[in-house]
Scaffold this active site. Structure first.
Site, PDB file in Angstrom:
ATOM      1  N   ASP A  98       0.828  -1.206   0.000  1.00  0.00           N
ATOM      2  CA  ASP A  98       0.000   0.000   0.000  1.00  0.00           C
ATOM      3  C   ASP A  98       0.865   1.260   0.000  1.00  0.00           C
ATOM      4  O   ASP A  98       0.527   2.258  -0.650  1.00  0.00           O
ATOM      5  CB  ASP A  98      -0.918   0.011   1.219  1.00  0.00           C
ATOM      6  CG  ASP A  98      -2.000  -1.047   1.144  1.00  0.00           C
ATOM      7  OD1 ASP A  98      -2.179  -1.631   0.059  1.00  0.00           O
ATOM      8  OD2 ASP A  98      -2.649  -1.299   2.170  1.00  0.00           O
ATOM      9  N   THR A  99       1.968   1.213   0.718  1.00  0.00           N
ATOM     10  CA  THR A  99       2.875   2.361   0.752  1.00  0.00           C
ATOM     11  C   THR A  99       3.451   2.635  -0.631  1.00  0.00           C
ATOM     12  O   THR A  99       3.544   3.788  -1.065  1.00  0.00           O
ATOM     13  CB  THR A  99       4.016   2.111   1.753  1.00  0.00           C
ATOM     14  OG1 THR A  99       3.463   1.918   3.060  1.00  0.00           O
ATOM     15  CG2 THR A  99       4.980   3.296   1.787  1.00  0.00           C
ATOM     16  N   VAL A 100       3.839   1.570  -1.332  1.00  0.00           N
ATOM     17  CA  VAL A 100       4.375   1.720  -2.689  1.00  0.00           C
ATOM     18  C   VAL A 100       3.308   2.300  -3.614  1.00  0.00           C
ATOM     19  O   VAL A 100       3.589   3.177  -4.442  1.00  0.00           O
ATOM     20  CB  VAL A 100       4.881   0.366  -3.222  1.00  0.00           C
ATOM     21  CG1 VAL A 100       5.289   0.479  -4.690  1.00  0.00           C
ATOM     22  CG2 VAL A 100       6.060  -0.117  -2.393  1.00  0.00           C
ATOM     23  N   ASP A 108       3.100   0.273 -10.202  1.00  0.00           N
ATOM     24  CA  ASP A 108       2.003  -0.654 -10.491  1.00  0.00           C
ATOM     25  C   ASP A 108       2.496  -2.098 -10.504  1.00  0.00           C
ATOM     26  O   ASP A 108       1.774  -3.022 -10.121  1.00  0.00           O
ATOM     27  CB  ASP A 108       1.383  -0.339 -11.856  1.00  0.00           C
ATOM     28  CG  ASP A 108       0.380   0.802 -11.779  1.00  0.00           C
ATOM     29  OD1 ASP A 108      -0.045   1.121 -10.661  1.00  0.00           O
ATOM     30  OD2 ASP A 108       0.036   1.360 -12.822  1.00  0.00           O
ATOM     31  N   ASP A 157       4.133  -2.956  -6.527  1.00  0.00           N
ATOM     32  CA  ASP A 157       3.211  -3.254  -5.423  1.00  0.00           C
ATOM     33  C   ASP A 157       2.516  -4.597  -5.625  1.00  0.00           C
ATOM     34  O   ASP A 157       2.318  -5.354  -4.670  1.00  0.00           O
ATOM     35  CB  ASP A 157       2.202  -2.120  -5.206  1.00  0.00           C
ATOM     36  CG  ASP A 157       1.292  -1.868  -6.406  1.00  0.00           C
ATOM     37  OD1 ASP A 157       1.323  -2.652  -7.365  1.00  0.00           O
ATOM     38  OD2 ASP A 157       0.559  -0.860  -6.385  1.00  0.00           O
ATOM     39  N   ARG A 204       2.019 -10.314  -4.025  1.00  0.00           N
ATOM     40  CA  ARG A 204       2.068 -11.754  -4.320  1.00  0.00           C
ATOM     41  C   ARG A 204       3.107 -12.456  -3.449  1.00  0.00           C
ATOM     42  O   ARG A 204       2.869 -13.561  -2.966  1.00  0.00           O
ATOM     43  CB  ARG A 204       2.364 -11.968  -5.799  1.00  0.00           C
ATOM     44  CG  ARG A 204       1.183 -11.669  -6.706  1.00  0.00           C
ATOM     45  CD  ARG A 204       1.445 -12.113  -8.138  1.00  0.00           C
ATOM     46  NE  ARG A 204       2.512 -11.326  -8.754  1.00  0.00           N
ATOM     47  CZ  ARG A 204       2.309 -10.177  -9.375  1.00  0.00           C
ATOM     48  NH1 ARG A 204       1.090  -9.655  -9.430  1.00  0.00           N
ATOM     49  NH2 ARG A 204       3.314  -9.525  -9.932  1.00  0.00           N
ATOM     50  N   ASP A 259      -5.820   5.299  -9.072  1.00  0.00           N
ATOM     51  CA  ASP A 259      -5.736   5.450 -10.536  1.00  0.00           C
ATOM     52  C   ASP A 259      -6.524   6.674 -10.989  1.00  0.00           C
ATOM     53  O   ASP A 259      -6.092   7.434 -11.863  1.00  0.00           O
ATOM     54  CB  ASP A 259      -6.290   4.209 -11.242  1.00  0.00           C
ATOM     55  CG  ASP A 259      -5.302   3.054 -11.247  1.00  0.00           C
ATOM     56  OD1 ASP A 259      -4.119   3.276 -10.912  1.00  0.00           O
ATOM     57  OD2 ASP A 259      -5.711   1.927 -11.585  1.00  0.00           O
TER      58      ASP A 259
END
Length: 259
Positions: free
Chosen positions: A48-50, A85, A88, A93, A110
């Site tokens: 989430d930070t990325v 994109d 993260d 994964r 987005d």
């Protein structure tokens, strides 16, 4: 993080980073970025930070450089942060945390990034670009892009598949605009006449977005009508079935009385 799903993002609407890479390039960058993603995980950085930092970078590239007419460097900055994109999703994964929340966050941010990019174009044409028509076209691209996304989300929220891709969706809108902006920025390096690419791209995106919006509205109208017909038919079938059971009950009562 919610129940696991197939991917952090949305399979039906690729993120900008994924849209700008074909499957072979994605495989290459996945191998390249996996060690970096693992490094961030070891440092305690969350996916989430990325996602948030990537969106912040896109916003900065769009709203710092574009309003000043520095389209080449603005596009370079945006493209660099677009790789968030991929990072993260890779991190999610590896952590086994793919979730509905991650998909929601990606989708929401987005829209913010899209608004910043087309807002940057609008600010340029409203200021030093000195073209009110292209300013209006940029604002239309921004607004229509948000509405196109909303029509699909709203249609799906009321149980319709919204089974149409549309002429110009998010990936196409941004790739066309960013490539044209980056090339138009070469004008500052002495390449003559190339700055016309951005206005052409904005008109293409505006018209394509309008067509896509109409396609989605028509599709939702058709699917809604079909769903209502199916619901009415199912209700009618249930009514006939109930009447049949009621008639059988009356016949049984009559037979019992005759005895």
């Amino acid at each position: 993080m919610g129940q696991p799903v197939a991917s952090r993002g949305r399979a039906a609407t690729p993120t900008l980073g994924k849209a700008m890479l074909n499957k072979y390039a994605r495989a290459f960058f996945t191998r390249v970025l996996t060690p970096f993603a693992a490094f961030l995980i070891r440092r305690g950085v969350s996916p989430d930070t990325v996602t948030l930092l990537g969106t912040a970078g896109v916003i900065a590239g769009a709203l710092v450089f574009y309003p000043r007419g520095e389209f080449f460097w603005g596009t370079i900055v945006i493209t660099l942060f677009v790789f968030s994109d991929l990072v993260d999703g890779n991190m999610a994964r590896q952590l086994g945390r793919t979730s509905r929340w991650g998909a929601f966050l990606d989708s929401t941010l987005d829209r913010v990034a899209d608004g910043a990019i087309f807002g940057g174009f609008a600010l340029w044409y409203a200021g030093n670009g000195d073209d009110n028509v292209l300013c209006a076209v940029s604002i239309f691209c921004l607004t229509s892009g948000q509405v196109v996304s909303y029509t699909k989300a709203r249609g799906e929220s009321i149980g319709l598949p919204v089974a149409v891709n549309g002429l110009v969706e998010r990936a196409e809108r941004l790739v066309i605009s960013l490539v044209a902006a980056g090339l138009a920025g070469l004008h500052t390096f002495g390449v003559p006449g190339i700055q016309v690419l951005l206005p052409i791209a904005l008109w293409i995106v505006a018209v394509g977005s309008l067509v896509t919006l109409i396609q989605r509205v028509v599709t939702v109208r058709r699917e809604s009508a079909e769903a209502e017909v199916e619901a009415a038919a199912a209700e009618g079938a249930q009514g006939h079935e109930a009447q049949g059971h009621e008639a059988q009950g009356h016949e049984a009562q009559g037979s019992e009385a005759a005895k």
